[in-house]
Design a protein around this motif. Structure first.
Motif, PDB file in Angstrom:
ATOM      1  N   ASP A  16      -2.583  17.477  27.482  1.00 18.56           N
ATOM      2  CA  ASP A  16      -2.149  16.160  27.952  1.00 18.56           C
ATOM      3  C   ASP A  16      -3.388  15.269  27.989  1.00 18.56           C
ATOM      4  O   ASP A  16      -4.106  15.228  28.984  1.00 18.56           O
ATOM      5  N   ILE A  17      -3.636  14.605  26.877  1.00 16.85           N
ATOM      6  CA  ILE A  17      -4.889  13.840  26.763  1.00 16.85           C
ATOM      7  C   ILE A  17      -4.580  12.424  26.334  1.00 16.85           C
ATOM      8  O   ILE A  17      -3.886  12.202  25.338  1.00 16.85           O
ATOM      9  N   GLU A  18      -5.086  11.476  27.089  1.00 16.53           N
ATOM     10  CA  GLU A  18      -4.790  10.076  26.793  1.00 16.53           C
ATOM     11  C   GLU A  18      -5.562   9.590  25.590  1.00 16.53           C
ATOM     12  O   GLU A  18      -5.023   8.939  24.713  1.00 16.53           O
ATOM     13  N   GLN A  19      -6.861   9.889  25.588  1.00 15.18           N
ATOM     14  CA  GLN A  19      -7.662   9.374  24.496  1.00 15.18           C
ATOM     15  C   GLN A  19      -8.834  10.289  24.245  1.00 15.18           C
ATOM     16  O   GLN A  19      -9.457  10.788  25.172  1.00 15.18           O
ATOM     17  N   ILE A  20      -9.116  10.560  22.988  1.00 10.71           N
ATOM     18  CA  ILE A  20     -10.283  11.383  22.665  1.00 10.71           C
ATOM     19  C   ILE A  20     -10.779  10.966  21.303  1.00 10.71           C
ATOM     20  O   ILE A  20      -9.981  10.573  20.432  1.00 10.71           O
ATOM     21  N   GLU A  21     -12.106  10.976  21.117  1.00  9.55           N
ATOM     22  CA  GLU A  21     -12.602  10.620  19.803  1.00  9.55           C
ATOM     23  C   GLU A  21     -13.779  11.507  19.415  1.00  9.55           C
ATOM     24  O   GLU A  21     -14.534  11.979  20.262  1.00  9.55           O
ATOM     25  N   ILE A  22     -13.903  11.711  18.129  1.00 11.17           N
ATOM     26  CA  ILE A  22     -15.030  12.450  17.566  1.00 11.17           C
ATOM     27  C   ILE A  22     -15.834  11.450  16.741  1.00 11.17           C
ATOM     28  O   ILE A  22     -15.266  10.751  15.900  1.00 11.17           O
ATOM     29  N   ARG A  23     -17.142  11.425  16.985  1.00  9.98           N
ATOM     30  CA  ARG A  23     -17.984  10.482  16.230  1.00  9.98           C
ATOM     31  C   ARG A  23     -18.698  11.202  15.116  1.00  9.98           C
ATOM     32  O   ARG A  23     -19.014  12.389  15.217  1.00  9.98           O
ATOM     33  N   LEU A  75      -3.601  21.072  12.410  1.00  8.95           N
ATOM     34  CA  LEU A  75      -2.978  22.341  12.048  1.00  8.95           C
ATOM     35  C   LEU A  75      -1.764  22.605  12.932  1.00  8.95           C
ATOM     36  O   LEU A  75      -0.970  23.485  12.660  1.00  8.95           O
ATOM     37  N   GLN A  76      -1.688  21.845  14.014  1.00  9.92           N
ATOM     38  CA  GLN A  76      -0.553  21.989  14.919  1.00  9.92           C
ATOM     39  C   GLN A  76      -0.075  20.588  15.254  1.00  9.92           C
ATOM     40  O   GLN A  76      -0.889  19.700  15.554  1.00  9.92           O
ATOM     41  N   THR A  77       1.242  20.396  15.177  1.00  9.29           N
ATOM     42  CA  THR A  77       1.755  19.064  15.474  1.00  9.29           C
ATOM     43  C   THR A  77       2.021  18.942  16.963  1.00  9.29           C
ATOM     44  O   THR A  77       2.726  19.774  17.531  1.00  9.29           O
ATOM     45  N   PRO A  78       1.472  17.908  17.620  1.00  6.51           N
ATOM     46  CA  PRO A  78       1.750  17.745  19.054  1.00  6.51           C
ATOM     47  C   PRO A  78       3.184  17.272  19.255  1.00  6.51           C
ATOM     48  O   PRO A  78       3.806  16.770  18.313  1.00  6.51           O
ATOM     49  N   ASP A  79       3.691  17.440  20.457  1.00  6.50           N
ATOM     50  CA  ASP A  79       5.056  16.980  20.723  1.00  6.50           C
ATOM     51  C   ASP A  79       5.128  15.463  20.742  1.00  6.50           C
ATOM     52  O   ASP A  79       6.171  14.872  20.464  1.00  6.50           O
ATOM     53  N   SER A  80       4.012  14.826  21.103  1.00  4.81           N
ATOM     54  CA  SER A  80       3.963  13.362  20.957  1.00  4.81           C
ATOM     55  C   SER A  80       2.511  12.941  20.866  1.00  4.81           C
ATOM     56  O   SER A  80       1.610  13.702  21.208  1.00  4.81           O
ATOM     57  N   GLY A  81       2.291  11.724  20.404  1.00  2.00           N
ATOM     58  CA  GLY A  81       0.919  11.249  20.278  1.00  2.00           C
ATOM     59  C   GLY A  81       0.571  10.996  18.822  1.00  2.00           C
ATOM     60  O   GLY A  81       1.309  11.373  17.927  1.00  2.00           O
ATOM     61  N   SER A  82      -0.572  10.374  18.600  1.00  2.00           N
ATOM     62  CA  SER A  82      -0.952  10.063  17.221  1.00  2.00           C
ATOM     63  C   SER A  82      -2.412  10.389  16.994  1.00  2.00           C
ATOM     64  O   SER A  82      -3.215  10.394  17.917  1.00  2.00           O
ATOM     65  N   ILE A  83      -2.708  10.679  15.749  1.00  2.00           N
ATOM     66  CA  ILE A  83      -4.083  11.001  15.369  1.00  2.00           C
ATOM     67  C   ILE A  83      -4.460  10.134  14.179  1.00  2.00           C
ATOM     68  O   ILE A  83      -3.662   9.990  13.250  1.00  2.00           O
ATOM     69  N   THR A 135      -9.762  10.052  15.956  1.00  2.00           N
ATOM     70  CA  THR A 135      -9.318   9.707  17.304  1.00  2.00           C
ATOM     71  C   THR A 135      -7.919  10.238  17.547  1.00  2.00           C
ATOM     72  O   THR A 135      -7.086  10.253  16.646  1.00  2.00           O
ATOM     73  N   GLY A 136      -7.687  10.627  18.782  1.00  2.00           N
ATOM     74  CA  GLY A 136      -6.356  11.076  19.179  1.00  2.00           C
ATOM     75  C   GLY A 136      -5.906  10.280  20.380  1.00  2.00           C
ATOM     76  O   GLY A 136      -6.700   9.995  21.268  1.00  2.00           O
ATOM     77  N   ARG A 137      -4.607   9.888  20.375  1.00  2.00           N
ATOM     78  CA  ARG A 137      -4.105   9.097  21.494  1.00  2.00           C
ATOM     79  C   ARG A 137      -2.827   9.709  22.029  1.00  2.00           C
ATOM     80  O   ARG A 137      -1.940  10.081  21.264  1.00  2.00           O
ATOM     81  N   ASP A 138      -2.752   9.762  23.377  1.00  2.00           N
ATOM     82  CA  ASP A 138      -1.543  10.239  24.068  1.00  2.00           C
ATOM     83  C   ASP A 138      -1.059  11.574  23.511  1.00  2.00           C
ATOM     84  O   ASP A 138       0.125  11.761  23.270  1.00  2.00           O
TER      85      ASP A 138
END
Lengths: 364, 535
Positions: free
Chosen positions: A29-36, A61-69, A14-17
């Protein structure tokens, strides 16, 4: 009918913000995404939509400027280490290292310190899955585009990943190679052992493979859901266009009830799907293949029936494109056999029927 | 009316001119062209010892002569006694001005020279820095021949002595003094500089060595060398200069005019007063002579082909040549290893990073490539000299100094080519490796492996740069025999000495090495860095 997304496993990634800044506008610019687990997810969008960025960020492989995985319930450094061990990434232009095809497929295994005989076996299995056993001893530099991509996928599969990332794997191939690769990818993706995330700008590839589709534009998710969802309920003209509904006309709403509208165009009232208020101007979008043509009026389910005159007939591949004038201007697509049956020619008057749900109305 | 054959490339305009004017213009044209092609009326080549030239006396004399004889130009080749005689032998010099009586007599006897006149003198002195470790200071008072006595004392004390080592007049006299002293000079206290008098004095000052010098050069050098005269006097320290005409010279008439002028009253009085205004006393004194009348010109003996001799040196494994070659390889090899250890990581760091000052730093590195090597030598020299910041390391004129200069030379090559090599590989190579599970370190190693052909080319380029450099190695190394003499500086010295066979032999080896390096570079270039799959 494809399995619904509820059949896939729980979310493993899952990825947030997630935010990746660009020069003028954000690249992602993605608020929420998930892979099942086990699902096939297509990320669809035009060039510059942010698909590759999304994949690289999700694959850590690339660090976003903000957000968490979070991956397999871990986050931060631990998640990254785990991601390297449990995922594999195939790039649009794969870099093949100097050496044989075999040594390239074994590369990931070598990096992980696998013993040479187990490496050999695994590499051969992976090559077989992609149909390239015959290329194993070949020099990796002496391959065609399609062969090289297969090697790239094989070396990723050799790692038995939990998540397989494919960044536009067929974009650089010619049409025939592309079709062949997508077919093989389908077999690979459906072996059930792993989740597949596929980025592509080709809607046919995206929809044919996927359990779930995410459509992106300008770094954002416009709509996500299973292919049928997107087909039947596009949230805006962009999504409609993405799913093939590119033809449209303008009309005004006369009445509206429960998602069903009555629109007025060219002295005719038509029923369409959408949400708008009476008096609104709307753009009505449809697919040419959703128009049903007949010589005489047929009683059936389609709500919309009207007569129109054929103004032009043009070949479109193995089909025919027919322009019609009546209740506005329309374009239909029919088979040659159907055209013969209708004895269709210019200036013929015929009946046109189209379902209300095939007419998508969007506020303008 | 003259008719030109139609096949002659004569322009239509020319044909249209009146017949007489055609001839006039043709004659004028031909004489103009032939005038441009021929040499000026008179050039005379004078091969001379360096000591007379370094004092500025020759420039003064030549200027005065040319003023009185505007149709003649005297070109001075201040190459040292040994090579001056070689030039005279081959006819590349019309006159020789040297100070080695035995060699001069041999020159005349063999028929290469005539009209030998000893016309001026000064003396040799033994100089050293103030320390005087062998305590030879008082010898001039107690011995009639202080020269050999001082040499014997220096030998038994094994005090540092620096020789010209270049077959010059001064060197020949030094060897005669050793013979007279009964002592044999040996390394390590005895060193050979292989350079002119001025340079040798500077090195002797730096290394605190005894040195034999003509008084004039020492006086002129003044404060540039921290040396004082310790021993003087006696016949064996007398220094006589002679002028001779070379029988093989091309401009016999011009040579004779200068020869006569040099022996004239005017020239002799210039010599007698030269230097007194600047140094308090004249640097030279004229010598009484009788003008000879040698009309007989001997025939020059045949010179053996130096290329053949060079080949013999190589095939027989001449010790001197082998020593110089091995030392060059050792010094340049060590320098290269150091340059790679320092330069490769810097190149990798620059290739991988994207910090804000990256562009100017890369530009700086590329500028380092264009730096003239001799300027680098100068900078290193200033750093290492006694008065410089690294003086206490006492590296100057040791192999360490040469290695340092070569590291500074090769460094930018290594960095620049490493940077280019890594950039030439597809930029997301490391990301692709990580996409297959590689750690950051594994990814970097894979990236380097892809560029390995170019990296080897970097090293080869650096080696090529240092093995063929000559300016910096001579400035910081001093060309000392057995220590800092490398192939390039040895070629300079041996050419100056007239030992062309040795110079050619070393040159052949150097050429071979340079060719081999270039061959390697070409082969690697064709293998090239990895190319991505055809799209």
């Amino acid at each position: 009918m494809r399995t619904l997304s509820s059949d896939a496993g729980p979310a493993i990634l899952t990825g947030r913000d997630l935010l990746v800044a660009g020069r003028a506008a954000p690249l992602l610019d993605i608020e929420q995404i998930e892979i099942r687990g086990g699902e096939i997810l297509s990320v669809l969008g035009p060039n510059g939509a942010g698909k590759s960025t999304l994949l690289r960020v999700l694959a850590m492989l690339q660090t976003p400027d903000s957000g968490s995985i979070s991956f397999l319930d871990r986050s931060g450094r631990e998640a990254e280490r785990l991601m390297r061990k449990r995922s594999a990434f195939v790039f649009q232009r794969p870099h093949l290292w100097a050496g044989s095809v075999r040594s390239n497929i074994e590369l990931g295994l070598r990096l992980r310190g696998h013993a040479s005989d187990s490496r050999r076996q695994v590499a051969e299995q992976a090559a077989a899955q992609l149909g390239i056993q015959g290329l194993l001893e070949r020099d990796a530099r002496a391959l065609s585009g399609g062969e090289a991509q297969r090697v790239a996928v094989a070396r990723a599969m050799a790692l038995d990943p939990d998540v397989l990332f494919l960044d536009e794997p067929a974009s650089n191939l010619d049409a025939m190679a592309r079709t062949a690769l997508i077919e093989d990818l389908e077999h690979v993706a459906r072996d059930g052992r792993h989740a597949t995330v596929l980025a592509t700008h080709d809607r046919a590839d995206a929809f044919s493979l996927a359990d779930r589709v995410i459509v992106m534009r300008d770094g954002r998710v416009v709509q996500s859901g299973c292919p049928e969802d997107l087909f039947e309920n596009p949230v805006d003209p962009f999504i409609a266009a993405v799913t093939g509904a590119e033809l449209s006309f303008r009309a005004s709403v006369t009445s509206s009830q429960d998602g069903l509208l009555v629109v007025y165009v060219d002295e005719t009232e038509l029923a369409a799907a959408g949400s708008a208020e009476p008096g609104d101007r709307v753009r009505v979008v449809y697919r040419p293949e959703d128009l049903f043509l007949s010589r005489s009026e047929i009683q059936g389910s389609p709500r919309n029936r009207f007569q129109a005159r054929v103004t032009e007939i043009r070949p479109a591949g193995s089909l025919l494109r027919v322009r019609l004038a009546g209740a506005g201007h329309w374009v239909a697509v029919i088979t040659r056999a159907a055209a013969d049956e209708l004895s269709l020619e210019v200036d013929t008057v015929i009946w046109v029927q189209v379902k209300a749900t095939a007419l998508h109305a969007f506020q303008v | 009316m003259v008719e030109y054959p139609s096949f002659l490339p004569v322009s239509a305009t020319f044909r249209r001119l009146a017949p007489l004017s055609r001839w006039v213009s043709l004659v004028a044209f031909v004489s103009l062209v032939s005038g441009c092609a021929s040499e000026p009326a008179g050039v005379v080549y004078l091969g001379s010892t360096t000591s007379v030239y370094d004092t500025g006396l020759l420039d003064t004399l030549v200027a005065a002569f040319e003023q009185e004889n505007p149709d003649l130009e005297v070109k001075v080749l201040a190459v040292g006694t040994g090579q001056a005689l070689a030039l005279g032998r081959r006819g590349d010099a019309d006159l020789v001005l040297v100070h080695a009586p035995d060699a001069e007599l041999e020159f005349v006897r063999a028929g290469h020279g005539r009209n030998r006149v000893t016309f001026m003198r000064n003396d040799f002195v033994i100089a050293s820095p103030a320390e005087d470790p062998a305590a030879i200071r008082g010898i001039s008072e107690t011995e009639t021949e202080p020269g050999p006595a001082a040499f014997a004392t220096i030998a038994s004390a094994e005090a540092p002595f620096l020789s010209r080592g270049d077959d010059s007049g001064t060197h020949k006299r030094e060897l005669a003094l050793w013979a007279a002293s009964g002592a044999s000079p040996v390394a390590p206290w005895y060193q050979e500089a292989g350079q002119g008098m001025g340079n040798t004095l500077v090195i002797a000052s730096e290394r605190r060595s005894y040195v034999l010098t003509d008084r004039a050069t020492l006086t002129v050098l003044g404060d540039a060398a921290d040396l004082e005269v310790l021993v003087q006097g006696g016949h064996l320290l007398e220094n006589f200069y002679s002028i001779m005409m070379a029988t093989a010279g091309r401009n016999q008439a011009g040579a004779e005019r200068f020869w006569r002028w040099l022996l004239s009253e005017r020239a002799q009085s210039m010599i007698a007063s030269y230097g007194s205004d600047r140094f308090g006393a004249p640097l030279f004194s004229p010598v009484p002579f009788v003008i000879p009348d040698d009309s007989a010109a001997g025939d020059g003996s045949e010179a053996t082909n130096p290329v053949v001799l060079a080949w013999q040196l190589l095939t027989s494994g001449d010790a001197y040549v082998i020593d110089v070659v091995l030392r060059s390889l050792a010094i340049s090899g060590a320098a290269l290893i150091l340059a790679v250890l320092i330069g490769l990581p810097i190149g990798v760091g620059l290739a991988l990073s994207r910090f804000r000052l990256r562009m100017p730093v890369v530009a700086l590195v590329n500028t380092g490539l264009a730096f003239p090597p001799v300027v680098i030598g100068l900078v290193v020299y200033l750093l290492l000299s006694r008065s410089g910041p690294l003086g206490p390391l006492e590296l100057l004129y040791t192999p360490g100094a040469v290695i340092l200069a070569q590291v500074v030379l090769a460094g930018p090559y290594i960095v620049a080519v490493t940077l280019a090599a890594l950039d030439s590989v597809s930029p997301d190579v490391r990301m692709q490796a990580r996409g297959l599970g590689a750690s950051q370190w594994q990814a970097l190693l894979l990236h380097l492996r892809e560029a390995r052909a170019s990296l080897v080319a970097a090293v080869a380029a650096g080696f090529g740069a240092v093995i063929s450099e000559v300016g910096a190695v001579m400035i910081v190394g001093g060309n000392l025999a057995g220590e800092t003499r490398v192939m390039t500086s040895a070629i300079v010295l041996e050419t100056r000495r007239g030992n062309f066979s040795v110079a050619i032999a070393i040159g052949i080896v150097l050429l071979t090495i340079a060719l081999a390096v270039n061959l390697l570079l070409t082969l690697l270039h064709h293998r090239g860095p990895s190319s991505p799959i055809p799209a």
